[in-house]
Design a protein around this motif. Structure first.
Motif, PDB file in Angstrom:
ATOM      1  N   PHE A   1      32.736 -11.256 -38.512  1.00  0.00           N
ATOM      2  CA  PHE A   1      32.952 -12.598 -39.370  1.00  0.00           C
ATOM      3  C   PHE A   1      33.470 -13.628 -38.305  1.00  0.00           C
ATOM      4  O   PHE A   1      33.224 -14.918 -38.570  1.00  0.00           O
ATOM      5  CB  PHE A   1      33.766 -12.282 -40.706  1.00  0.00           C
ATOM      6  N   GLN A   2      34.397 -13.228 -37.488  1.00  0.00           N
ATOM      7  CA  GLN A   2      34.856 -14.227 -36.441  1.00  0.00           C
ATOM      8  C   GLN A   2      33.813 -15.089 -35.850  1.00  0.00           C
ATOM      9  O   GLN A   2      33.784 -16.224 -35.348  1.00  0.00           O
ATOM     10  CB  GLN A   2      35.932 -13.901 -35.584  1.00  0.00           C
ATOM     11  N   LEU A   3      32.628 -14.232 -35.146  1.00  0.00           N
ATOM     12  CA  LEU A   3      31.664 -14.675 -34.015  1.00  0.00           C
ATOM     13  C   LEU A   3      30.954 -15.364 -35.142  1.00  0.00           C
ATOM     14  O   LEU A   3      30.310 -16.639 -34.571  1.00  0.00           O
ATOM     15  CB  LEU A   3      31.082 -13.468 -33.693  1.00  0.00           C
ATOM     16  N   ASN A   4      30.637 -14.865 -36.412  1.00  0.00           N
ATOM     17  CA  ASN A   4      29.833 -15.695 -37.205  1.00  0.00           C
ATOM     18  C   ASN A   4      30.139 -16.928 -37.673  1.00  0.00           C
ATOM     19  O   ASN A   4      29.751 -17.954 -37.782  1.00  0.00           O
ATOM     20  CB  ASN A   4      29.423 -14.668 -38.355  1.00  0.00           C
ATOM     21  N   PHE A   5      31.716 -17.139 -38.027  1.00  0.00           N
ATOM     22  CA  PHE A   5      32.563 -18.326 -38.254  1.00  0.00           C
ATOM     23  C   PHE A   5      32.310 -19.241 -36.987  1.00  0.00           C
ATOM     24  O   PHE A   5      32.154 -20.444 -37.255  1.00  0.00           O
ATOM     25  CB  PHE A   5      33.839 -17.751 -38.712  1.00  0.00           C
ATOM     26  N   GLY A   6      32.500 -18.710 -35.799  1.00  0.00           N
ATOM     27  CA  GLY A   6      32.377 -19.709 -34.813  1.00  0.00           C
ATOM     28  C   GLY A   6      31.098 -20.330 -34.644  1.00  0.00           C
ATOM     29  O   GLY A   6      30.865 -21.533 -34.502  1.00  0.00           O
ATOM     30  N   ARG A   7      29.894 -19.626 -34.752  1.00  0.00           N
ATOM     31  CA  ARG A   7      28.821 -19.753 -34.840  1.00  0.00           C
ATOM     32  C   ARG A   7      28.246 -20.973 -35.714  1.00  0.00           C
ATOM     33  O   ARG A   7      27.749 -21.901 -35.776  1.00  0.00           O
ATOM     34  CB  ARG A   7      27.721 -18.654 -34.646  1.00  0.00           C
ATOM     35  N   ILE A   8      28.945 -20.640 -37.020  1.00  0.00           N
ATOM     36  CA  ILE A   8      28.570 -21.530 -38.296  1.00  0.00           C
ATOM     37  C   ILE A   8      29.410 -22.752 -38.045  1.00  0.00           C
ATOM     38  O   ILE A   8      29.025 -23.914 -38.177  1.00  0.00           O
ATOM     39  CB  ILE A   8      29.069 -20.939 -39.735  1.00  0.00           C
ATOM     40  N   ASN A   9      30.629 -22.723 -37.355  1.00  0.00           N
ATOM     41  CA  ASN A   9      31.295 -24.004 -37.225  1.00  0.00           C
ATOM     42  C   ASN A   9      30.856 -24.686 -36.266  1.00  0.00           C
ATOM     43  O   ASN A   9      30.846 -26.152 -36.225  1.00  0.00           O
ATOM     44  CB  ASN A   9      32.851 -23.459 -36.711  1.00  0.00           C
ATOM     45  N   GLU A  10      29.987 -24.233 -35.234  1.00  0.00           N
ATOM     46  CA  GLU A  10      29.676 -25.061 -34.183  1.00  0.00           C
ATOM     47  C   GLU A  10      28.338 -25.617 -34.842  1.00  0.00           C
ATOM     48  O   GLU A  10      28.109 -26.817 -34.539  1.00  0.00           O
ATOM     49  CB  GLU A  10      29.151 -24.068 -32.947  1.00  0.00           C
ATOM     50  N   ALA A  11      27.531 -25.113 -35.439  1.00  0.00           N
ATOM     51  CA  ALA A  11      26.291 -25.472 -36.469  1.00  0.00           C
ATOM     52  C   ALA A  11      26.789 -26.765 -37.264  1.00  0.00           C
ATOM     53  O   ALA A  11      26.137 -27.776 -37.243  1.00  0.00           O
ATOM     54  CB  ALA A  11      25.705 -24.407 -36.998  1.00  0.00           C
ATOM     55  N   TYR A  12      27.812 -26.462 -37.821  1.00  0.00           N
ATOM     56  CA  TYR A  12      28.395 -27.408 -38.839  1.00  0.00           C
ATOM     57  C   TYR A  12      28.933 -28.700 -37.739  1.00  0.00           C
ATOM     58  O   TYR A  12      28.519 -29.951 -38.311  1.00  0.00           O
ATOM     59  CB  TYR A  12      29.494 -26.895 -39.734  1.00  0.00           C
ATOM     60  N   THR A  13      29.642 -28.516 -36.957  1.00  0.00           N
ATOM     61  CA  THR A  13      29.832 -29.619 -36.001  1.00  0.00           C
ATOM     62  C   THR A  13      28.788 -30.401 -35.419  1.00  0.00           C
ATOM     63  O   THR A  13      28.828 -31.700 -35.612  1.00  0.00           O
ATOM     64  CB  THR A  13      30.779 -29.172 -34.865  1.00  0.00           C
ATOM     65  N   LEU A  14      27.771 -29.802 -35.016  1.00  0.00           N
ATOM     66  CA  LEU A  14      26.674 -30.298 -34.614  1.00  0.00           C
ATOM     67  C   LEU A  14      25.888 -31.129 -35.688  1.00  0.00           C
ATOM     68  O   LEU A  14      25.486 -32.352 -35.592  1.00  0.00           O
ATOM     69  CB  LEU A  14      25.676 -29.189 -33.988  1.00  0.00           C
ATOM     70  N   LYS A  15      25.683 -30.454 -36.627  1.00  0.00           N
ATOM     71  CA  LYS A  15      25.205 -31.126 -37.906  1.00  0.00           C
ATOM     72  C   LYS A  15      26.072 -32.614 -38.268  1.00  0.00           C
ATOM     73  O   LYS A  15      25.525 -33.497 -38.727  1.00  0.00           O
ATOM     74  CB  LYS A  15      25.022 -30.205 -39.112  1.00  0.00           C
TER      75      LYS A  15
ATOM     76  N   SER B   1      23.904 -41.571 -39.528  1.00  0.00           N
ATOM     77  CA  SER B   1      24.680 -42.706 -40.445  1.00  0.00           C
ATOM     78  C   SER B   1      24.889 -43.898 -39.840  1.00  0.00           C
ATOM     79  O   SER B   1      24.813 -45.044 -40.263  1.00  0.00           O
ATOM     80  CB  SER B   1      26.008 -42.095 -41.115  1.00  0.00           C
ATOM     81  N   ASP B   2      25.204 -43.912 -38.472  1.00  0.00           N
ATOM     82  CA  ASP B   2      25.474 -45.123 -37.637  1.00  0.00           C
ATOM     83  C   ASP B   2      24.103 -45.908 -37.491  1.00  0.00           C
ATOM     84  O   ASP B   2      24.115 -47.105 -37.715  1.00  0.00           O
ATOM     85  CB  ASP B   2      26.182 -44.865 -36.381  1.00  0.00           C
ATOM     86  N   GLU B   3      23.037 -45.059 -37.297  1.00  0.00           N
ATOM     87  CA  GLU B   3      21.760 -45.695 -36.881  1.00  0.00           C
ATOM     88  C   GLU B   3      21.463 -46.275 -38.350  1.00  0.00           C
ATOM     89  O   GLU B   3      20.785 -47.606 -38.333  1.00  0.00           O
ATOM     90  CB  GLU B   3      20.553 -44.740 -36.800  1.00  0.00           C
ATOM     91  N   LEU B   4      21.646 -45.672 -39.536  1.00  0.00           N
ATOM     92  CA  LEU B   4      21.212 -46.262 -40.884  1.00  0.00           C
ATOM     93  C   LEU B   4      22.164 -47.533 -40.905  1.00  0.00           C
ATOM     94  O   LEU B   4      21.606 -48.642 -41.581  1.00  0.00           O
ATOM     95  CB  LEU B   4      21.610 -45.132 -41.967  1.00  0.00           C
ATOM     96  N   GLU B   5      23.556 -47.598 -40.710  1.00  0.00           N
ATOM     97  CA  GLU B   5      24.160 -48.794 -40.879  1.00  0.00           C
ATOM     98  C   GLU B   5      23.592 -49.821 -39.670  1.00  0.00           C
ATOM     99  O   GLU B   5      23.617 -51.180 -40.517  1.00  0.00           O
ATOM    100  CB  GLU B   5      25.639 -48.506 -40.556  1.00  0.00           C
ATOM    101  N   ASN B   6      23.096 -49.492 -38.643  1.00  0.00           N
ATOM    102  CA  ASN B   6      22.870 -50.516 -37.921  1.00  0.00           C
ATOM    103  C   ASN B   6      21.626 -51.056 -38.421  1.00  0.00           C
ATOM    104  O   ASN B   6      21.023 -52.209 -38.280  1.00  0.00           O
ATOM    105  CB  ASN B   6      22.495 -50.040 -36.404  1.00  0.00           C
TER     106      ASN B   6
ATOM    107  N   GLU C   1      27.908 -34.265 -36.195  1.00  0.00           N
ATOM    108  CA  GLU C   1      27.606 -35.360 -35.341  1.00  0.00           C
ATOM    109  C   GLU C   1      26.398 -35.933 -35.672  1.00  0.00           C
ATOM    110  O   GLU C   1      25.987 -37.206 -35.361  1.00  0.00           O
ATOM    111  CB  GLU C   1      27.596 -34.669 -34.049  1.00  0.00           C
ATOM    112  N   GLN C   2      25.135 -35.219 -35.618  1.00  0.00           N
ATOM    113  CA  GLN C   2      23.966 -35.580 -35.959  1.00  0.00           C
ATOM    114  C   GLN C   2      23.833 -36.544 -37.048  1.00  0.00           C
ATOM    115  O   GLN C   2      23.323 -37.726 -37.368  1.00  0.00           O
ATOM    116  CB  GLN C   2      22.838 -34.587 -36.211  1.00  0.00           C
ATOM    117  N   LEU C   3      24.664 -36.092 -38.358  1.00  0.00           N
ATOM    118  CA  LEU C   3      24.880 -36.709 -39.537  1.00  0.00           C
ATOM    119  C   LEU C   3      25.365 -38.265 -39.432  1.00  0.00           C
ATOM    120  O   LEU C   3      25.133 -39.205 -39.784  1.00  0.00           O
ATOM    121  CB  LEU C   3      25.442 -35.906 -40.575  1.00  0.00           C
ATOM    122  N   ASN C   4      26.424 -38.086 -38.434  1.00  0.00           N
ATOM    123  CA  ASN C   4      27.275 -39.591 -38.118  1.00  0.00           C
ATOM    124  C   ASN C   4      26.407 -40.326 -37.351  1.00  0.00           C
ATOM    125  O   ASN C   4      26.316 -41.679 -37.521  1.00  0.00           O
ATOM    126  CB  ASN C   4      28.427 -39.212 -37.155  1.00  0.00           C
ATOM    127  N   LYS C   5      25.624 -39.733 -36.426  1.00  0.00           N
ATOM    128  CA  LYS C   5      24.708 -40.597 -35.376  1.00  0.00           C
ATOM    129  C   LYS C   5      23.674 -41.184 -36.616  1.00  0.00           C
ATOM    130  O   LYS C   5      23.520 -42.396 -36.366  1.00  0.00           O
ATOM    131  CB  LYS C   5      23.906 -39.638 -34.580  1.00  0.00           C
TER     132      LYS C   5
END
Length: 181
Positions: A30-44, A52-57, A46-50
């Protein structure tokens, strides 16, 4: 019974070890799976923020374009009104121009007559100026002559005053002292 108790204890120990191993394995999994899920969440995120920024621009650019479009529409309406005014004014000015051209021709004819009168008046003025200059020259000569005569008069008055002083002195002094006067 001791055999059963011993087997039961052993069985419990094995069960506890197996449970602990399963718990450690599940924790690691679960720790390995949580790390992978957390990285995927962080990546998503960042993509969502990008995005969102593009949408605002894009939204800002769209607002600017919309604003410019509205401004252009207003300008077009304004220019259309101004064009109509300018056209009307142009027609009015053309009419005025025609009137002024006719008036100009009349004024040019009058100007020609006035210039002829001016030429005649300038000739008369030049003759009168020459006469004035001649009279002023004569006046200057007379003033100079008056000044010279005043100087002569002043000198004669000084001489008369000196002689009167000498006469007074001679009359008031004794014959022996007359050389002092």
């Amino acid at each position: 019974m001791s055999y059963i108790t011993r087997n039961a204890n052993l069985l419990l120990l094995l069960l506890i070890i197996f449970s602990a191993a399963a718990l450690v394995g599940a924790t690691v999994y679960f720790q390995l799976n949580f790390g992978r899920i957390n990285e995927a969440y962080t990546l998503k995120m960042e993509q969502l923020n990008k995005i969102s920024d593009e949408l605002e621009n894009k939204q800002f650019a769209l607002n600017q374009v919309s604003s410019e479009l509205n401004l252009k529409k207003e300008r077009e309406a304004q220019l259309s009104g101004q064009f109509t005014e300018v056209r009307t004014e142009k027609e009015s000015l053309e009419t005025q121009k025609n009137k002024l051209t006719t008036e100009k021709l009349g004024l040019e004819s009058e100007l020609e007559k006035t210039e002829q009168n001016l030429y005649k008046t300038q000739n008369d003025l030049a003759a009168k100026k020459a006469l004035v200059n001649e009279l002023e020259t004569e006046k200057a000569k007379l003033i100079l002559e008056v000044d010279l005569l005043k100087d002569d008069t002043d000198e004669l008055h000084d001489t008369i005053d000196d002689m009167q002083d000498e006469i007074t002195c001679l009359l008031n002094t004794v014959d022996d002292d007359e050389g002092d006067c």
